[in-house]
Scaffold this active site. Structure first.
Site, mmCIF file in Angstrom:
data_model
loop_
_atom_site.group_PDB
_atom_site.id
_atom_site.type_symbol
_atom_site.label_atom_id
_atom_site.label_comp_id
_atom_site.label_asym_id
_atom_site.label_seq_id
_atom_site.Cartn_x
_atom_site.Cartn_y
_atom_site.Cartn_z
ATOM 1 N N ARG A 175 0.817 -1.235 0.000
ATOM 2 C CA ARG A 175 0.000 0.000 0.000
ATOM 3 C C ARG A 175 0.838 1.267 0.000
ATOM 4 N NH1 ARG A 175 -3.336 -3.189 3.281
ATOM 5 N NH2 ARG A 175 -5.080 -3.911 2.008
ATOM 6 N N LYS A 203 3.103 11.835 -10.636
ATOM 7 C CA LYS A 203 2.350 10.885 -11.479
ATOM 8 C C LYS A 203 3.193 9.645 -11.727
ATOM 9 C CE LYS A 203 -0.582 13.879 -14.239
ATOM 10 N NZ LYS A 203 -0.843 14.314 -15.617
ATOM 11 N N GLU A 239 10.893 19.950 -23.607
ATOM 12 C CA GLU A 239 10.070 20.270 -22.422
ATOM 13 C C GLU A 239 10.551 21.578 -21.785
ATOM 14 O OE1 GLU A 239 7.340 18.728 -21.626
ATOM 15 O OE2 GLU A 239 7.492 16.708 -22.467
ATOM 16 N N LYS A 254 7.246 23.526 -12.649
ATOM 17 C CA LYS A 254 6.333 22.381 -12.561
ATOM 18 C C LYS A 254 5.852 22.197 -11.124
ATOM 19 C CE LYS A 254 5.128 17.766 -13.813
ATOM 20 N NZ LYS A 254 5.407 16.527 -14.510
ATOM 21 N N GLU A 259 -4.869 17.431 -11.319
ATOM 22 C CA GLU A 259 -5.225 17.853 -12.664
ATOM 23 C C GLU A 259 -6.653 18.362 -12.805
ATOM 24 O OE1 GLU A 259 -2.884 16.318 -15.616
ATOM 25 O OE2 GLU A 259 -4.442 16.288 -17.142
ATOM 26 N N ARG A 316 -3.331 22.411 -13.782
ATOM 27 C CA ARG A 316 -2.239 21.510 -14.168
ATOM 28 C C ARG A 316 -2.214 21.284 -15.674
ATOM 29 N NH1 ARG A 316 0.188 16.274 -10.822
ATOM 30 N NH2 ARG A 316 1.766 15.811 -12.359
ATOM 31 N N ASN A 373 0.262 20.846 -20.380
ATOM 32 C CA ASN A 373 0.070 20.067 -21.614
ATOM 33 C C ASN A 373 0.263 20.900 -22.868
ATOM 34 O OD1 ASN A 373 -0.500 17.725 -20.285
ATOM 35 N ND2 ASN A 373 -2.677 18.208 -20.117
ATOM 36 N N HIS A 425 1.044 19.279 -26.189
ATOM 37 C CA HIS A 425 0.867 17.829 -26.049
ATOM 38 C C HIS A 425 -0.366 17.272 -26.765
ATOM 39 C CE1 HIS A 425 4.144 18.263 -23.274
ATOM 40 N NE2 HIS A 425 4.146 16.973 -22.973
ATOM 41 N N HIS A 434 1.027 14.254 -28.589
ATOM 42 C CA HIS A 434 0.692 12.851 -28.305
ATOM 43 C C HIS A 434 0.184 12.145 -29.557
ATOM 44 C CE1 HIS A 434 0.213 13.571 -23.710
ATOM 45 N NE2 HIS A 434 1.359 12.992 -23.974
ATOM 46 N N HIS A 459 9.321 11.441 -27.417
ATOM 47 C CA HIS A 459 8.278 12.298 -26.847
ATOM 48 C C HIS A 459 8.564 13.791 -27.100
ATOM 49 C CE1 HIS A 459 5.135 13.551 -24.131
ATOM 50 N NE2 HIS A 459 6.003 14.304 -23.474
HETATM 51 N N1 LIG Z 1 5.115 10.934 -14.696
HETATM 52 C C1 LIG Z 1 5.067 12.036 -15.408
HETATM 53 O O1 LIG Z 1 4.593 13.084 -14.967
HETATM 54 C C2 LIG Z 1 5.635 12.023 -16.790
HETATM 55 C C3 LIG Z 1 5.854 13.231 -17.473
HETATM 56 C C4 LIG Z 1 6.455 13.183 -18.728
HETATM 57 C C5 LIG Z 1 6.819 11.965 -19.286
HETATM 58 N N2 LIG Z 1 6.580 10.804 -18.587
HETATM 59 C C6 LIG Z 1 6.981 9.505 -19.137
HETATM 60 O O2 LIG Z 1 8.405 9.497 -19.269
HETATM 61 C C7 LIG Z 1 8.741 8.512 -20.227
HETATM 62 C C8 LIG Z 1 9.900 9.003 -21.077
HETATM 63 O O3 LIG Z 1 11.022 9.166 -20.244
HETATM 64 P P1 LIG Z 1 12.513 9.333 -20.851
HETATM 65 O O4 LIG Z 1 12.467 10.275 -21.972
HETATM 66 O O5 LIG Z 1 13.387 9.612 -19.702
HETATM 67 O O6 LIG Z 1 12.789 7.909 -21.528
HETATM 68 P P2 LIG Z 1 13.488 6.552 -21.020
HETATM 69 O O7 LIG Z 1 13.257 6.300 -19.579
HETATM 70 O O8 LIG Z 1 13.031 5.495 -21.975
HETATM 71 O O9 LIG Z 1 15.020 6.836 -21.254
HETATM 72 C C9 LIG Z 1 15.492 7.032 -22.565
HETATM 73 C C10 LIG Z 1 16.719 6.179 -22.883
HETATM 74 O O10 LIG Z 1 17.843 6.752 -22.242
HETATM 75 C C11 LIG Z 1 18.582 5.765 -21.526
HETATM 76 N N3 LIG Z 1 19.179 6.464 -20.396
HETATM 77 C C12 LIG Z 1 18.565 6.944 -19.295
HETATM 78 N N4 LIG Z 1 19.432 7.654 -18.566
HETATM 79 C C13 LIG Z 1 20.632 7.606 -19.187
HETATM 80 C C14 LIG Z 1 21.900 8.172 -18.931
HETATM 81 N N5 LIG Z 1 22.128 8.975 -17.889
HETATM 82 N N6 LIG Z 1 22.906 7.908 -19.810
HETATM 83 C C15 LIG Z 1 22.691 7.147 -20.913
HETATM 84 N N7 LIG Z 1 21.497 6.608 -21.221
HETATM 85 C C16 LIG Z 1 20.476 6.838 -20.369
HETATM 86 C C17 LIG Z 1 17.559 4.728 -21.140
HETATM 87 O O11 LIG Z 1 18.189 3.473 -20.942
HETATM 88 C C18 LIG Z 1 16.650 4.743 -22.370
HETATM 89 O O12 LIG Z 1 17.165 3.916 -23.375
HETATM 90 C C19 LIG Z 1 7.489 8.229 -21.032
HETATM 91 O O13 LIG Z 1 7.041 6.927 -20.736
HETATM 92 C C20 LIG Z 1 6.483 9.255 -20.529
HETATM 93 O O14 LIG Z 1 5.164 8.765 -20.521
HETATM 94 C C21 LIG Z 1 6.012 10.821 -17.368
HETATM 95 ZN ZN LIG Z 2 5.768 15.906 -22.102
#
Ligand SMILES: NC(=O)c1ccc[n+]([C@@H]2O[C@H](COP(=O)([O-])OP(=O)(O)OC[C@H]3O[C@@H](n4cnc5c(N)ncnc54)[C@H](O)[C@@H]3O)[C@@H](O)[C@H]2O)c1
Ligand SMILES: [Zn+2]
Length: 339
Positions: free
Chosen positions: A94, A116, A158, A200, A210, A214, A218, A221, A225, A237
């Site tokens: 939990r 999130k 971003e 943020k 949201e 919030r 977006n 986006h 998206h 992204h």
């Molecule tokens: N929770 C939220 O509020 C929120 C907001 C925006 C995006 N997201 C989510 O975030 C995700 C995208 O995250 P991301 O862009 O970080 O992608 P990711 O986690 O897939 O990382 C991208 C790539 O970089 C590599 N990597 C990570 N750190 C590294 C480093 N320091 N050196 C070398 N390689 C490295 C990873 O292995 C991966 O291959 C999506 O799933 C999206 O939905 C969530």
């Molecule tokens: Zn985004």
């Protein structure tokens, strides 16, 4: 917050093999130095591993290590790992204390902030999730030195988003620091990350679940998206959001008389971040359908975020003809900025 983390002498450090190899030893040593007995758990990262199956495997690791409810979970990774492991931490027993140590620029300025968590289902992205605030977020910009240029550029989109919707002066900072950030040994200014985190955190602290506020996060986006999905996630992204911002800016010019010279400066900034990014030719009907399936659609309508002035976002529900025209203009103008 400190007591949440120090109530226990044990912790889990969740990462992927690749990220752990690059940065894990250092983090594990710091945690050991702080008196924690560290259980290392390695799981896959990337969009394809944000699934309930992988979360179930992570629960199993936590159970085998006999983790208890007060034991903190440190997540070392990008946004995909942060979302999936954050979801597991928020639901196992939990809910366990969670600490994000984001390793991508996107995760540092965006996904690790705001609470999130979530995973994807076959029918769509982020359809299952929780809001679970981390006890702490630790950003070390030196971890970004190992990131690819493409991933860094994606995170910078971003940053441009925050500039547009809250702090236009950040555009100049991005342009000034761009060469250093996108060099072979990336140097990202911690002050830039801090500025984004503040924006943020400020929005989320006023509207965690949201409501209307919030949603301003977006910006870019709605269309972003849709093209991300239509590209079958071949577009990162941030690349998709960059294109989405162009469309939202075009809408802002016609609907809200946003200054078009300023919009051109945003085009220029995005073009220098994404010199080779191509605006996809996707069919308008496919784009419309993809936008209609966006998770943020309410009562069948896409509320776009547009700008009435630089840094002043507002919700707006355009007619489909307006959206079509804005997409065409964004595509043509983006092409004309290319080489
Ligand atoms: N929770 C939220 O509020 C929120 C907001 C925006 C995006 N997201 C989510 O975030 C995700 C995208 O995250 P991301 O862009 O970080 O992608 P990711 O986690 O897939 O990382 C991208 C790539 O970089 C590599 N990597 C990570 N750190 C590294 C480093 N320091 N050196 C070398 N390689 C490295 C990873 O292995 C991966 O291959 C999506 O799933 C999206 O939905 C969530
Ligand atoms: Zn985004």
């Amino acid at each position: 917050m400190a007591s949440t983390l120090t109530a226990s002498r044990r912790c889990a450090l969740v990462s992927s093999r690749r990220i752990f190899t690059l940065h894990g030893a250092h983090v594990a040593k710091e945690l050991g130095g702080a008196g924690f007995r560290v259980t290392r758990i390695l799981i896959p990262d990337g969009e394809g591993s944000k699934t309930l199956t992988h979360v179930a495997r992570l629960y199993d690791h936590l159970a085998r290590a006999r983790m208890e409810r007060q034991d903190p979970v440190f997540v070392l990774g990008g946004g995909t790992l942060g979302d999936a492991a954050g979801f597991a931490a928020s639901t196992y027993l939990r809910g366990m204390p969670l600490v994000h140590i984001p390793t991508t620029l996107l995760a540092q300025v965006d996904s690790a902030i705001g609470g999130k968590t979530g995973v994807n289902l076959g029918r769509g992205k982020n359809l299952v999730g929780t809001i679970w605030q981390p006890a702490a977020v630790v950003c070390d910009t030196r971890m970004l030195e190992t990131l690819s240029r493409r991933q860094l550029a994606s995170g910078l989109a971003e940053v441009v988003k925050y500039a547009c919707m809250a702090r236009p002066a950040l555009l100049r900072t991005v342009s000034r620091q761009l060469n250093a950030m996108l060099s072979a040994k990336p140097d990202v200014d911690a002050a830039l990350v801090t500025a984004c985190v503040r924006i943020k955190a400020d929005v989320v602290s006023r509207d965690e679940r949201e409501g209307d506020l919030r949603r301003i996060l977006n910006f870019g986006h709605t269309f972003g998206h849709a093209v991300e999905k239509l590209s079958n996630y071949q577009l990162l992204h941030g690349e998709a959001v960059a294109l989405g911002m162009l469309v939202a800016l075009e809408l802002s010019i016609t609907a809200k008389r946003l200054n078009s010279e300023w919009v051109h400066s945003v085009y220029d900034c995005l073009r220098s971040i994404f010199p080779r990014l191509i605006f996809p030719e996707g069919r308008m009907s496919d784009l419309k359908r993809a936008m209609a399936h966006d998770k943020k659609v309410q009562s069948g309508k896409n509320a776009w975020i547009v700008l009435r002035r630089p840094g002043e976002p507002m919700a707006y529900e355009p007619e489909s003809a307006e959206v079509r025209a804005a997409i065409s203009r964004a595509r043509a103008n983006w092409k004309s900025t290319g080489k």
